[in-house]
Design a protein around this motif. Structure first.
Motif, PDB file in Angstrom:
ATOM      1  N   ARG A   3       0.831  -1.211   0.000  1.00  0.00           N
ATOM      2  CA  ARG A   3       0.000   0.000   0.000  1.00  0.00           C
ATOM      3  C   ARG A   3       0.868   1.264   0.000  1.00  0.00           C
ATOM      4  NH1 ARG A   3      -3.620  -0.767   4.960  1.00  0.00           N
ATOM      5  NH2 ARG A   3      -2.154  -2.408   5.410  1.00  0.00           N
ATOM      6  N   LEU A   4       1.918   1.253   0.816  1.00  0.00           N
ATOM      7  CA  LEU A   4       2.798   2.427   0.838  1.00  0.00           C
ATOM      8  C   LEU A   4       3.627   2.522  -0.434  1.00  0.00           C
ATOM      9  CD1 LEU A   4       4.181   2.607   4.464  1.00  0.00           C
ATOM     10  CD2 LEU A   4       2.676   4.213   3.339  1.00  0.00           C
ATOM     11  N   LYS A   6       2.809   1.929  -3.413  1.00  0.00           N
ATOM     12  CA  LYS A   6       2.046   2.492  -4.540  1.00  0.00           C
ATOM     13  C   LYS A   6       2.076   4.015  -4.570  1.00  0.00           C
ATOM     14  CE  LYS A   6      -1.434  -1.128  -4.403  1.00  0.00           C
ATOM     15  NZ  LYS A   6      -2.845  -1.380  -4.142  1.00  0.00           N
ATOM     16  N   LYS A   7       2.262   4.649  -3.405  1.00  0.00           N
ATOM     17  CA  LYS A   7       2.219   6.110  -3.340  1.00  0.00           C
ATOM     18  C   LYS A   7       3.458   6.711  -4.001  1.00  0.00           C
ATOM     19  CE  LYS A   7      -0.346   6.438   0.968  1.00  0.00           C
ATOM     20  NZ  LYS A   7      -0.332   6.984   2.336  1.00  0.00           N
ATOM     21  N   PRO A   8       3.280   7.757  -4.801  1.00  0.00           N
ATOM     22  CA  PRO A   8       4.454   8.407  -5.391  1.00  0.00           C
ATOM     23  C   PRO A   8       5.197   9.240  -4.340  1.00  0.00           C
ATOM     24  CG  PRO A   8       2.444   9.507  -6.082  1.00  0.00           C
ATOM     25  CD  PRO A   8       2.025   8.307  -5.290  1.00  0.00           C
ATOM     26  N   VAL A   9       6.497   9.378  -4.526  1.00  0.00           N
ATOM     27  CA  VAL A   9       7.334  10.190  -3.637  1.00  0.00           C
ATOM     28  C   VAL A   9       7.447  11.578  -4.263  1.00  0.00           C
ATOM     29  CG1 VAL A   9       9.601  10.439  -2.586  1.00  0.00           C
ATOM     30  CG2 VAL A   9       8.629   8.165  -2.910  1.00  0.00           C
ATOM     31  N   CYS A  10       6.923  12.581  -3.572  1.00  0.00           N
ATOM     32  CA  CYS A  10       6.966  13.953  -4.096  1.00  0.00           C
ATOM     33  C   CYS A  10       8.377  14.517  -3.969  1.00  0.00           C
ATOM     34  CB  CYS A  10       5.980  14.835  -3.356  1.00  0.00           C
ATOM     35  SG  CYS A  10       4.279  14.323  -3.570  1.00  0.00           S
ATOM     36  N   ALA A  49       7.698  13.912  -9.083  1.00  0.00           N
ATOM     37  CA  ALA A  49       7.496  12.715  -8.273  1.00  0.00           C
ATOM     38  C   ALA A  49       8.319  11.534  -8.796  1.00  0.00           C
ATOM     39  CB  ALA A  49       6.019  12.331  -8.253  1.00  0.00           C
ATOM     40  N   LEU A  51       7.925   7.328  -8.819  1.00  0.00           N
ATOM     41  CA  LEU A  51       6.999   6.228  -8.594  1.00  0.00           C
ATOM     42  C   LEU A  51       7.781   4.918  -8.656  1.00  0.00           C
ATOM     43  CD1 LEU A  51       4.040   5.426  -8.160  1.00  0.00           C
ATOM     44  CD2 LEU A  51       3.851   5.196 -10.627  1.00  0.00           C
ATOM     45  N   GLU A  53       7.823   1.037  -9.095  1.00  0.00           N
ATOM     46  CA  GLU A  53       6.994  -0.012  -9.692  1.00  0.00           C
ATOM     47  C   GLU A  53       7.599  -1.371  -9.393  1.00  0.00           C
ATOM     48  OE1 GLU A  53       7.058   1.044 -13.815  1.00  0.00           O
ATOM     49  OE2 GLU A  53       5.181   2.168 -13.628  1.00  0.00           O
ATOM     50  N   ARG A  69      10.470   2.141  -1.608  1.00  0.00           N
ATOM     51  CA  ARG A  69       9.842   3.459  -1.507  1.00  0.00           C
ATOM     52  C   ARG A  69      10.328   4.192  -0.254  1.00  0.00           C
ATOM     53  NH1 ARG A  69       6.215   6.398   1.093  1.00  0.00           N
ATOM     54  NH2 ARG A  69       5.168   8.046  -0.072  1.00  0.00           N
TER      55      ARG A  69
END
Length: 188
Positions: A3-4, A6-10, A49, A51, A53, A69
């Motif tokens: 879940r974490l 999947k979030k993009p890193v700004c 960002a 991402l 994958e 991530r």
């Protein structure tokens, strides 16, 4: 998928990232960090960002997804703000100072001074506080290096539970023991 993960890193405006041949390099105002990324992961980088994958669908892939991530988040935070750990030295005659920016010299109750060479990736500052304790500040852009050197400092003389003398992290609570006098008073 994690879940974490999947979030993009700004990424802030001043930070640039580049991913090639399994190596992620992040450059910012604080400096430059690089990290080897597992072959099971891929990075998509745009201007704002990063991402992460995953290239498979097993439990190991999921674990690596979240870990990767997290490492990327630490790299971006490190090159923008940096990391800091503070340690306190408490005890009669216990003190520390930095010699020419290369060595941390501590007097912590041993018959000799303890000298720790400071890694080139971190900066160390030792200041005497008004309550006669020494405050050591370890700063740097790599979270691992800052934490590892702070742990090496603390391992020299961890705070003991009877009087609290030794080295502890700032804000760390030492559980105190009563000692012999209180134990013998309880037997009567």
């Amino acid at each position: 998928m994690s879940r974490l993960g999947k979030k993009p890193v700004c990424m802030p405006e001043k930070v640039k990232a580049e991913f090639k041949k399994g190596m992620l390099e992040v450059t910012g105002p604080g400096g430059k960090l690089s990290q080897v990324i597992d072959k099971k992961m891929n990075m998509k980088i745009d201007k704002s960002a990063i991402l992460v994958e995953v290239l498979g669908d097993s439990r190991r892939h999921n674990m690596l997804h979240g870990l990767t991530r997290g490492l990327v988040v630490n790299m971006v935070e490190g090159v923008t703000e940096g990391f800091k750990k503070e340690l306190e030295i408490t005890g009669l005659g216990y003190k520390a100072n930095v010699e020419s920016g290369k060595n941390l010299v501590m007097a912590v109750g041993f018959s000799h001074l303890v000298t720790l060479p400071i890694p080139c990736t971190v900066k160390v500052n030792a200041v005497l506080t008004p309550d006669k304790n020494t405050l050591i500040t370890v700063t740097g852009i790599d979270k691992y290096e800052v934490g590892a050197f702070a742990a090496r400092i603390r391992a020299v003389k961890p705070a003991e539970p009877y009087k609290g003398f030794g080295i502890k992290y700032s804000g760390e609570k030492i559980i105190r023991k009563a000692g012999k006098a209180a134990a013998s008073a309880g037997k009567k």
